[in-house]
Write an enzyme that holds these catalytic residues in place. Structure first.
Site, mmCIF file in Angstrom:
data_model
loop_
_atom_site.group_PDB
_atom_site.id
_atom_site.type_symbol
_atom_site.label_atom_id
_atom_site.label_comp_id
_atom_site.label_asym_id
_atom_site.label_seq_id
_atom_site.Cartn_x
_atom_site.Cartn_y
_atom_site.Cartn_z
ATOM 1 N N ASP A 83 -26.582 -3.928 7.845
ATOM 2 C CA ASP A 83 -26.097 -3.141 6.712
ATOM 3 C C ASP A 83 -26.055 -3.984 5.443
ATOM 4 O OD1 ASP A 83 -25.752 -0.866 8.189
ATOM 5 O OD2 ASP A 83 -23.621 -1.154 8.541
ATOM 6 N N GLU A 115 -27.330 6.786 0.960
ATOM 7 C CA GLU A 115 -26.438 7.899 0.634
ATOM 8 C C GLU A 115 -27.117 8.797 -0.393
ATOM 9 O OE1 GLU A 115 -22.017 8.773 -1.238
ATOM 10 O OE2 GLU A 115 -22.630 6.736 -0.789
ATOM 11 N N LYS A 173 -20.107 3.017 -7.963
ATOM 12 C CA LYS A 173 -19.373 1.787 -8.231
ATOM 13 C C LYS A 173 -19.060 1.633 -9.717
ATOM 14 C CE LYS A 173 -19.163 0.366 -4.010
ATOM 15 N NZ LYS A 173 -19.546 -0.937 -3.494
ATOM 16 N N ILE A 203 -24.695 6.108 11.163
ATOM 17 C CA ILE A 203 -24.767 4.828 10.463
ATOM 18 C C ILE A 203 -24.062 3.717 11.237
ATOM 19 C CG2 ILE A 203 -24.284 3.663 8.268
ATOM 20 C CD1 ILE A 203 -26.443 5.864 8.217
ATOM 21 N N HIS A 222 -17.493 11.129 2.666
ATOM 22 C CA HIS A 222 -16.318 10.824 1.851
ATOM 23 C C HIS A 222 -15.441 12.048 1.628
ATOM 24 C CE1 HIS A 222 -17.995 6.897 1.187
ATOM 25 N NE2 HIS A 222 -19.123 7.446 0.788
ATOM 26 N N HIS A 228 -28.813 -0.300 5.906
ATOM 27 C CA HIS A 228 -28.121 0.827 5.279
ATOM 28 C C HIS A 228 -27.588 0.386 3.931
ATOM 29 C CE1 HIS A 228 -25.617 4.262 4.532
ATOM 30 N NE2 HIS A 228 -24.563 3.486 4.421
ATOM 31 N N ARG A 234 0.824 -1.222 0.000
ATOM 32 C CA ARG A 234 0.000 0.000 0.000
ATOM 33 C C ARG A 234 0.857 1.271 0.000
ATOM 34 N NH1 ARG A 234 -4.067 -0.204 4.771
ATOM 35 N NH2 ARG A 234 -2.277 -1.131 5.840
ATOM 36 N N GLU A 235 1.919 1.253 -0.777
ATOM 37 C CA GLU A 235 2.787 2.423 -0.831
ATOM 38 C C GLU A 235 2.061 3.657 -1.362
ATOM 39 O OE1 GLU A 235 5.495 -1.216 -1.135
ATOM 40 O OE2 GLU A 235 3.515 -0.616 -1.881
ATOM 41 N N LEU A 236 1.108 3.459 -2.290
ATOM 42 C CA LEU A 236 0.363 4.608 -2.811
ATOM 43 C C LEU A 236 -0.486 5.249 -1.718
ATOM 44 C CD1 LEU A 236 -0.523 6.428 -5.141
ATOM 45 C CD2 LEU A 236 -2.293 4.733 -5.704
#
Length: 781
Positions: free
Chosen positions: A621, A687, A131, A453, A716, A663, A20-22
Site C-alpha cells: 500500500d 479511490e 488532503k 483493499i 468513508h 493501493h 480524544r474527547e471529541l
C-alpha cells in the site's frame, strides 16, 4: 504580556482533546447515545479548555474559531451557504444533521431532511474528501457552480468569539481566506473557474467582519495558504481584489494574513502589497523568508514569525533559534514581531507529558502542542532580554546535543546496505506485458475480478482483545487463537459471497503504519499521541528517530495461516515505505529520501520472505504517495524520483509469477501519472467512487498499460451502495479503460466500518461484477 516578552501567537490548536474527547462525543452522538445539546456542551468544554491551556502556557494571541466538529473547510462551506441542493438546506440556517450528511453521507431515515433531494432512496453520499495541502489532515471539498449565490448561513466565528470573551479570553478569530476557499473547491463543469465567484463571496466575509468588529474583535486571522502554491496572475489579482475590498468596505479591524506549509516564492510581492496589518510566514519550511521580509517588508507590517515546527514533534534548540532570530528582530523592531508555530498545531499531538511508556531519552527529544507553546513563551522572553530563562535554554541545548550524539540514531549495517543498492534492485526483471501473461495463466481469474483493499471491521471484540492482550489480561496463546478465529470467519465469509481474491482482514493490526513500525528498529510509539485525520478519525503516527532495521519477518505467519484456509488467492498485505514515511513523524537530521530508502530495504526483505513462503499476490500500500508531493511543481520531480525508486526497491525482488499490487487513496493522478506508471505495480487500486471515476481520465490519456481497481464503494460513508449504483461506476470505468485491465474493489480498507454495513455492500459489489460479466463479451470472461 510582560515587558520582557514578545507577543506569542498560535494559529490553531488540536481540537480532539488530550484523550480524544471529541472523538468520543461525536461517535456517541452518531450512535444516538447523546443529544445534540450534549454534543454542543462537550464541544464548548473542549474549546474552553483549549483557551485556558494556551493562556496558562504564555500564549498572548489566542485563536478562536479554530475548533470544528468535523472540518474547518466544511465549516466555511456552511458559513457561506455553499451547500449542494442534494443536502436540502434551506439557505438560512444549516442543521447539524445536514452538516454531518455533507461530511459523512446519510442513510435515509424518518428525520433525515437531506433525503428530500436524494436521487436514490438509500440516502445521500458525502462530499468528496481530500488532503489538506501536503498534510495527513483531510478536508471536505467545497462544490461550486455558475451563478452560485452565497449568504451568511452560520455565525460560528462570532459565536465562538463571544464564548471566549464571556470566559475572559480576548481572541483572534480564524477564517479561511476567500481565495484559498475557492481554490480548494471543485466544480462539475471543467470549464468553470470557482475564482469567478469571488465578488459574490466577498460580501459574506465583509458582513462577518462587521459582526466581529461590533463585538470587540480588533484582529482577525485570514488563512491563505494558497500563497505557497504556484499561483497564476488571476489568483494573485484575486488576492489583491479581495483584500482591497475588505480594506475599503470592511470595518476597522486588523487582518493577520497567515501563509504556511512553504515558501511564498514569487507570491511574496503580492503578499507584501496587500492592505493587511500583519503577515505570518513559515520559517521552518522556508527559513530564507526571514532575510527577505527583513529586507523587503513594509515598515508598518507586523510579522508573525513561524519558528517552531507545527508539523513535527522534535524539540527545538532554543539557543540556536535565539542566535538566528536576534539580529532580524533588532532590524524589524520588537513592536513589529510576533512569535508563532510554523502553522496550526492541529498536526501534532497534545501533550508529551501524557506519555509514560517512552524511553526517557527519546521523550526528552520531543515537543507536542503543549511543549511547543511553552518553547515559544521561553523564546519570546529570551529575545526580549529576560535573563531568568537560562536554565530552560540550557536544558534545550542539552536535549539537542543528546539526540544528535545518541547511539540509538545510527546503525552501521544500515549504512552498508544503503551503499550496496544498485540498478538491479530498482526494477522488475521483465516488462509488465510479459509478466501479465504469466500471471493470467497462473491465476485464471474471471473478468472484473473482485477483491478488497485489505482490512475488515475492527469490532469491539477485536479492540477489546487487543487491549486485553496489551495489558496482560489475555495470554499470547489466547490472543493468537482469537485472531485466527477472526481470520477464519472472514475467509469463510469472503468465499461465501464469491470474492475472487481474498484478504485475511488485518485483525492483528492496530494501524497500517504503526503495526509495521512497531516491529522495526528505529521507531518509538506513543499511547496518547493522537492527531486528527478527519472528523472523529484520529491517528497515532509513529516517531521515526533512527536508522531502520527489520529484525525478523512481520506478516509471513499470518499470511501462511490465512492461505491454508482457502484455495483462492490470498493477498499478502504490506504498507509501503513512502506511506510509512509520510504517515510518521520523521527524523529531521538526514534527508527524507534517505530515510525512505532505509524503509524500502526493510520492506524488501519482507516481500521476499512472503514470496518464499508461497505468497503469489503481495499488496504494498502506498496510500500516502501523493500527499508527500511538494506544493511547488518545480520540486515534484525530485520527490517522485526517489519515492518511485523506493517503491521499486521494495517490490522488485520477486519473480514474474508474483503479482505486485499497490493501493493509493485520496489521490489525483492527472499530474503524476508518469510517476505512477514508473512504479510498475502489476495492479493498482485507487479511490474513485466520490469522484465518479473522474480520476481514471488520467490513466486513459496516458494509455496506462497495467491493471487498475477503481473504487466503486465509498468506505468513508456509512451508507450501503446499491448493486446498480456500483454497476454504473464500473460502466463508467469501462468507458475509460479496457475490460481486461479492470478490477472491482472498494475505495479503501474497511477497518473503520461496521460489519452490518460491509456485508451488504460487498455482496452488492460482487453481484455488480457478476452481472456485468454475464452481459459482456464472452471473450473477456
Amino acid at each position: 504580556m510582560s515587558p520582557l516578552s514578545l507577543p506569542v501567537a498560535t494559529l490553531g490548536t488540536p481540537r480532539i482533546g488530550p484523550r480524544r474527547e471529541l472523538k468520543l462525543a461525536l461517535e456517541s452522538y452518531w450512535a444516538g447515545k447523546i443529544s445534540e445539546q450534549q454534543l454542543h456542551e462537550d464541544a464548548f468544554g473542549l474549546r474552553a479548555a483549549n483557551w485556558a491551556r494556551q493562556k496558562s502556557l504564555g500564549v498572548t494571541i489566542i485563536p478562536s474559531n479554530d475548533f470544528s466538529l468535523y472540518d474547518q473547510v466544511l465549516d466555511t462551506s456552511v458559513m457561506v451557504g455553499a451547500i449542494p441542493e442534494i443536502y436540502a438546506a434551506n439557505g438560512e440556517s444549516v442543521s447539524l444533521q445536514t452538516y454531518f450528511a455533507m461530511a459523512r453521507g446519510s442513510q435515509c431515515g424518518e428525520q433525515d431532511a437531506s433525503c428530500a433531494q436524494s436521487p436514490r432512496g438509500s440516502g445521500v453520499p458525502a462530499q468528496e474528501m481530500t488532503k489538506w495541502f501536503d498534510t495527513n489532515y483531510h478536508y471536505m471539498v467545497p462544490e461550486f457552480y455558475r451563478g452560485q449565490a452565497f449568504r451568511l448561513c452560520s455565525r460560528k466565528p462570532v459565536e465562538e468569539y463571544e464564548e471566549a470573551r464571556a470566559l475572559g479570553f480576548q481572541t483572534r478569530p480564524v477564517l479561511i481566506g476567500p481565495v484559498t476557499f475557492l481554490k480548494l473547491g471543485k466544480s462539475t463543469d471543467s470549464a468553470f473557474q470557482p475564482l469567478s465567484l469571488l465578488d459574490d463571496l466577498i460580501p459574506v466575509y465583509i458582513d462577518l467582519l462587521h459582526e466581529l468588529a461590533k463585538r470587540g474583535a480588533s484582529w482577525v486571522q485570514f488563512d491563505e495558504p494558497c500563497l505557497v502554491l504556484d499561483l497564476d496572475e488571476a489568483a494573485r489579482n484575486s488576492l489583491l481584489h479581495a483584500y482591497n475590498r475588505f480594506a475599503k468596505e470592511g470595518p476597522a479591524i486588523k487582518i493577520m494574513l497567515a501563509s504556511y506549509f512553504g515558501a511564498l516564492g514569487d507570491n511574496l510581492d503580492t503578499a507584501l502589497s496587500l492592505p493587511i496589518s500583519g503577515l505570518h510566514v513559515d520559517l521552518v519550511r522556508a527559513p530564507e523568508l526571514l532575510d527577505q521580509i527583513v529586507a523587503d517588508g513594509r515598515s508598518d507590517l507586523v510579522m508573525s514569525l513561524g519558528v517552531i515546527d507545527g508539523r513535527n514533534v522534535w524539540r527545538s534548540n532554543l539557543p540556536s533559534l535565539r542566535q538566528r532570530l536576534k539580529p532580524s528582530i533588532a532590524k524589524l523592531g520588537r513592536h513589529r514581531v510576533q512569535l508563532a508555530p510554523s502553522c496550526s498545531l492541529l498536526h501534532v499531538p497534545v501533550d508529551v507529558e501524557l506519555e509514560t511508556g517512552l524511553a526517557s531519552d527519546v521523550k526528552s527529544w520531543l515537543a507536542f502542542s503543549v511543549q511547543k507553546m511553552r518553547e515559544l513563551a521561553i523564546l519570546a522572553r529570551v529575545l526580549a532580554g529576560d535573563q531568568n530563562v537560562g536554565l530552560a535554554l540550557a536544558e534545550s541545548e542539552c536535549a539537542a546535543t543528546a539526540r544528535r550524539t545518541s547511539p540509538k540514531i545510527h546503525n552501521a549495517n544500515v549504512a552498508v546496505r544503503m551503499r550496496a543498492i544498485d540498478q538491479t534492485m530498482r526494477q522488475r526483471a521483465t516488462p509488465f506485458a510479459r509478466r501479465s501473461e504469466i500471471q493470467r495463466e497462473r491465476f485464471g481469474l474471471p473478468a472484473f475480478p473482485t477483491t478488497t483493499i485489505g482490512s475488515f471491521p475492527q469490532t469491539t471484540a477485536v479492540r477489546n482483545a487487543r487491549a486485553a492482550h496489551a495489558r496482560g489480561a489475555m495470554s499470547e496463546e489466547q490472543y493468537d487463537r482469537f485472531l485466527k478465529e477472526e481470520i477464519a470467519r472472514a475467509v469463510r465469509w469472503q468465499e461465501d459471497i464469491g470474492l475472487d481474491v481474498l484478504v485475511h482482514g488485518e485483525f492483528e493490526r492496530n494501524d497500517m503504519v504503526q503495526y509495521f513500525s512497531e516491529q522495526l528498529a528505529g521507531f518509538a510509539f506513543t499511547r496518547n499521541g493522537w492527531v486528527q485525520s478527519y472528523g472523529s478519525r484520529c491517528v497515532r503516527p509513529p516517531i521515526l528517530f533512527g536508522d531502520v532495521v527489520r529484525p525478523k519477518p512481520i506478516t509471513v505467519e499470518w499470511w501462511r495461516y490465512a492461505q491454508s484456509l482457502t484455495s483462492k488467492p490470498m493477498k499478502a498485505m504490506l504498507t509501503g515505505p513512502v506511506t510509512i514515511l509520510n504517515w510518521s513523524f520523521v527524523r529531521d537530521d538526514i534527508p527524507r529520501s534517505e530515510v525512505c530508502r532505509q524503509l524500502a530495504l526493510a520492506m524488501r526483505d519482507e516481500v521476499r520472505d512472503l514470496e518464499n513462503a508461497g505468497a503469489a499476490m503481495i499488496q504494498i500500500d502506498e496510500a500516502a504517495l501523493r500527499e508527500g508531493l511538494p506544493l511547488r511543481r518545480s520540486d515534484w520531480k525530485a520527490y517522485l524520483d526517489w519515492a518511485g525508486d523506493c517503491f521499486r526497491i521494495c517490490s522488485s525482488g520477486v519473480t514474474d509469477q508474483t503479482q505486485i499490487h499497490t493501493h493509493m487513496c485520496y489521490s489525483e493522478f492527472n499530474d503524476i501519472i508518469g510517476a505512477i506508471a514508473a512504479m510498475d505495480a502489476d495492479v493498482i487500486s485507487i479511490e474513485t467512487s466520490r469522484s465518479k471515476m473522474e480520476l481514471l481520465d488520467a490513466f486513459r490519456r496516458y494509455e496506462y498499460p497495467n491493471q487498475i481497481g477503481p473504487g466503486v464503494y465509498d468506505i468513508h460513508s456509512p451508507r450501503v451502495p446499491e448493486t446498480d449504483e456500483m454497476k454504473e461506476l464500473i460502466v463508467l470505468a469501462r468507458t475509460r479503460l479496457q475490460d481486461s485491465q479492470l478490477w472491482v474493489n472498494p475505495d479503501c480498507g474497511l477497518k473503520t466500518r461496521k460489519w452490518e454495513e460491509v456485508r451488504p455492500a460487498l455482496a452488492n459489489m460482487v453481484a455488480a461484477a457478476r452481472e456485468l460479466r454475464a452481459a459482456s463479451d464472452p471473450q473477456i470472461r
